[in-house]
Design a protein around this motif. Structure first.
Motif, PDB file in Angstrom:
ATOM      1  N   LEU A  65       5.715   0.471 -12.657  1.00  0.00           N
ATOM      2  CA  LEU A  65       5.201   0.872 -11.358  1.00  0.00           C
ATOM      3  C   LEU A  65       3.987   1.770 -11.523  1.00  0.00           C
ATOM      4  O   LEU A  65       3.800   2.416 -12.574  1.00  0.00           O
ATOM      5  CB  LEU A  65       6.273   1.625 -10.569  1.00  0.00           C
ATOM      6  CG  LEU A  65       7.600   0.913 -10.356  1.00  0.00           C
ATOM      7  CD1 LEU A  65       8.625   1.870  -9.724  1.00  0.00           C
ATOM      8  CD2 LEU A  65       7.421  -0.315  -9.471  1.00  0.00           C
ATOM      9  N   TYR A  67       1.598   4.771  -9.104  1.00  0.00           N
ATOM     10  CA  TYR A  67       1.563   5.600  -7.895  1.00  0.00           C
ATOM     11  C   TYR A  67       0.347   6.507  -7.951  1.00  0.00           C
ATOM     12  O   TYR A  67      -0.273   6.690  -9.025  1.00  0.00           O
ATOM     13  CB  TYR A  67       2.845   6.423  -7.765  1.00  0.00           C
ATOM     14  CG  TYR A  67       3.067   7.420  -8.872  1.00  0.00           C
ATOM     15  CD1 TYR A  67       2.637   8.747  -8.755  1.00  0.00           C
ATOM     16  CD2 TYR A  67       3.679   7.030 -10.058  1.00  0.00           C
ATOM     17  CE1 TYR A  67       2.832   9.646  -9.789  1.00  0.00           C
ATOM     18  CE2 TYR A  67       3.881   7.916 -11.083  1.00  0.00           C
ATOM     19  CZ  TYR A  67       3.454   9.232 -10.945  1.00  0.00           C
ATOM     20  OH  TYR A  67       3.627  10.128 -11.976  1.00  0.00           O
ATOM     21  N   THR A 115       1.096   4.471  -1.553  1.00  0.00           N
ATOM     22  CA  THR A 115       1.873   3.282  -1.920  1.00  0.00           C
ATOM     23  C   THR A 115       2.289   3.356  -3.377  1.00  0.00           C
ATOM     24  O   THR A 115       1.503   3.771  -4.248  1.00  0.00           O
ATOM     25  CB  THR A 115       1.055   2.005  -1.689  1.00  0.00           C
ATOM     26  OG1 THR A 115       0.653   1.944  -0.326  1.00  0.00           O
ATOM     27  CG2 THR A 115       1.864   0.767  -2.051  1.00  0.00           C
ATOM     28  N   SER A 117       3.381   0.707  -6.091  1.00  0.00           N
ATOM     29  CA  SER A 117       3.314  -0.747  -6.258  1.00  0.00           C
ATOM     30  C   SER A 117       3.841  -1.161  -7.619  1.00  0.00           C
ATOM     31  O   SER A 117       3.984  -0.350  -8.536  1.00  0.00           O
ATOM     32  CB  SER A 117       1.862  -1.243  -6.099  1.00  0.00           C
ATOM     33  OG  SER A 117       1.019  -0.572  -7.041  1.00  0.00           O
ATOM     34  N   GLU A 135       8.278  -9.693  -5.599  1.00  0.00           N
ATOM     35  CA  GLU A 135       8.005  -8.267  -5.695  1.00  0.00           C
ATOM     36  C   GLU A 135       7.535  -7.687  -4.360  1.00  0.00           C
ATOM     37  O   GLU A 135       6.779  -8.329  -3.625  1.00  0.00           O
ATOM     38  CB  GLU A 135       6.955  -7.992  -6.772  1.00  0.00           C
ATOM     39  CG  GLU A 135       7.387  -8.471  -8.153  1.00  0.00           C
ATOM     40  CD  GLU A 135       6.275  -8.371  -9.184  1.00  0.00           C
ATOM     41  OE1 GLU A 135       5.114  -8.114  -8.757  1.00  0.00           O
ATOM     42  OE2 GLU A 135       6.538  -8.556 -10.386  1.00  0.00           O
ATOM     43  N   SER A 137       6.780  -3.495  -2.423  1.00  0.00           N
ATOM     44  CA  SER A 137       6.161  -2.196  -2.699  1.00  0.00           C
ATOM     45  C   SER A 137       6.753  -1.158  -1.750  1.00  0.00           C
ATOM     46  O   SER A 137       7.417  -1.503  -0.765  1.00  0.00           O
ATOM     47  CB  SER A 137       4.640  -2.259  -2.552  1.00  0.00           C
ATOM     48  OG  SER A 137       4.299  -2.601  -1.213  1.00  0.00           O
TER      49      SER A 137
END
Length: 490
Positions: A65, A67, A115, A117, A135, A137
């Motif tokens: 991930l 951020y 977000t 993601s 996938e 988010s």
């Protein structure tokens, strides 16, 4: 010859088809999703990650991930590793279910929307088949702090303990030593509870609580295994946490507080094992041991109380302590009811006999009273005893004419006569006037001739005798009356 060629072609086709079936690979579809929380600047926020598959149990999962480090600061997460540049790597394995969940904790640094993601993800089924993930988010909304601040400085180490770490605070629960820990994730939090902070050992620490004000703390044993324990804010102590659901909105947390329970002597204390934890319970031998009374905390109301557990049906219900003083008295109406029901005719016959006896006694007493009254009437008639009312009427109808009484006698002095007038209640005002006339006639007695006196003396004597008889009867009823007359023999 042509037949042999066709046969050989068929056999060749079969041989070529058999090895091809062993190299076929199947793939399942799944989904990688996130929660979209809201928070404020300077506060921690939980972001949930979930891997789902409807075709079987999930095996190994690996997710990378990214951020925004200007908006969020990674704090903790079980199975997550941060590189400090805004990348997170999660690795985990399913526990035999069609869903895998994990939670990461961030600290909000500035207002706005940010977000989280997915960079890369791989997953497989428990059977080894590949899991193709769709996938998603996470969108995090950050509002201004309560004091109006729109930004916050990162702490570098986070405001809470990292995943897998424990504090140096030790607590004792039923003889076992634990370390207080804040390394729990959202997936560890029981249903109906939410993360909060509470002052413990002089500092703010992570706890979870429900709407009724019940707090749970996370403790780790010597082997590193952690679980939630019930925390008592009044005594700052922990106790085992076992929650039993009795409805969609209410659960019971069993308590180990035997001193708080006061039951009648016919309830004996026994131990009840629930989810590897022993709790005191009380059973009544007269009920055959089917029901047990437990002391528990209601998660909906936050109140402690007694609950009865049916060991056969596995149900719970609120229990009221029977009154010790009225235990014997409560059975008395039942005993009386049984006696009346089984001997109704005998009781009715006994009541009828009692009523008849009372009626006969009343009749006997009434007859005796009538005979007594008749005997009294005969006694009065035999001895010529007048009633009080008859005496008064006779005195009114036959007043004594004192002026006609002519005799020579000694007059009492004026003081005695006044006493006589005051004490004598039998004469009315007319008799008193006649007595004055009598006195005047007495003063003129020299004018009467001796013969007239002799004739009248007999009449006066008869009337005086009648009067004296009445006076004697009256004097027996009134000792205060005093009338005294002295006669002179001629």
């Amino acid at each position: 010859m042509k037949v042999m060629k066709k046969l050989a072609a068929v056999l060749l086709s079969i041989c070529l088809a058999v090895p091809m079936s062993g190299v076929l690979v199947f793939a399942a579809d799944g989904r990688l999703s996130f929660s979209d929380p809201e928070t404020k600047v300077g506060e921690n926020v939980n972001v949930d990650l979930a891997v789902r598959s409807g075709e079987g149990n999930i095996g190994d999962v690996s997710v990378t991930l990214s951020y925004d480090t200007d908006s969020l600061e990674f704090v903790s997460g079980d199975g997550f590793e941060a590189d400090g540049t805004g990348n997170l790597t999660y690795t985990g394995t399913g526990d035999g279910d069609g869903e895998l969940r994990a939670t990461m904790v961030f600290r909000a640094l500035q207002t706005g929307n940010t977000t989280i993601s997915v960079v890369d993800s791989t997953a497989s089924m428990e059977s080894g088949d590949t899991l193709n993930l769709q996938e998603g988010s996470s969108s995090v909304t950050i509002d201004a702090a309560d004091d109006g601040s729109t930004t916050a400085e990162p702490t570098g180490t986070g405001t809470t303990a990292a995943a897998g770490e424990t504090t140096d605070i030790t607590v004792d629960v039923n003889g076992t030593t634990y370390n207080f820990s804040e390394a729990f994730t959202t997936s560890d939090i029981p249903s109906g509870y939410a993360e909060t902070t509470l002052t413990f050992e002089g500092a703010e620490h992570r706890f979870v609580a429900n709407d009724a004000g019940i707090y749970l703390g996370y403790l780790v044993d010597s082997s590193g295994s952690g679980s939630f324990f019930l925390y008592d804010t009044e005594t700052s102590s922990f106790s085992p946490y076992v929650e039993l659901g009795i409805s969609n909105t209410t659960s019971l947390i069993l308590l180990n507080e035997p001193d708080a329970v006061n039951l009648p002597d016919d309830y004996q204390e026994v131990n009840l094992t629930v989810l590897d934890q022993q709790y005191p319970s009380w059973s009544n031998a007269e009920q055959g041991g089917r029901f047990c009374v437990l002391y528990a905390l209601n998660t909906r109301t936050g109140e402690k109380g007694l609950y009865q557990y049916d060991t056969e049906d596995g149900t719970y219900q609120s229990f009221s302590v029977p009154d010790k003083n009225s235990a014997s008295g409560a059975s008395l109406p039942g005993i009386l009811g049984e006696i009346v029901g089984s001997h109704a005719l005998i009781l009715l016959a006994a009541m009828a006999v009692v009523a008849l006896v009372l009626l006969v006694l009343m009749i006997i007493f009434a007859v005796k009273l009538v005979h007594r009254n008749q005997e009294l009437d005969d006694l009065y008639d035999e001895y010529d005893i007048p009633f009080d009312d008859d005496d008064d009427e006779d005195e009114e109808e036959e007043p004594v004419s004192k002026p006609k009484r002519k005799f020579f006698g000694r007059r009492k002095d004026e003081d005695d006569e006044e006493d006589y007038d005051d004490d004598d209640d039998d004469y009315d005002d007319d008799d008193y006037d006649d007595e004055e006339d009598y006195d005047d006639d007495y003063d003129d007695e020299e004018d009467y001739e001796e013969d007239d006196y002799d004739d009248d003396e007999e009449e006066v004597s008869r009337k005086d005798k009648t009067k004296n008889i009445r006076k004697r009867k009256k004097s027996s009823r009134d000792d205060d009356d005093d009338y005294d007359i002295d006669f002179i023999d001629l």
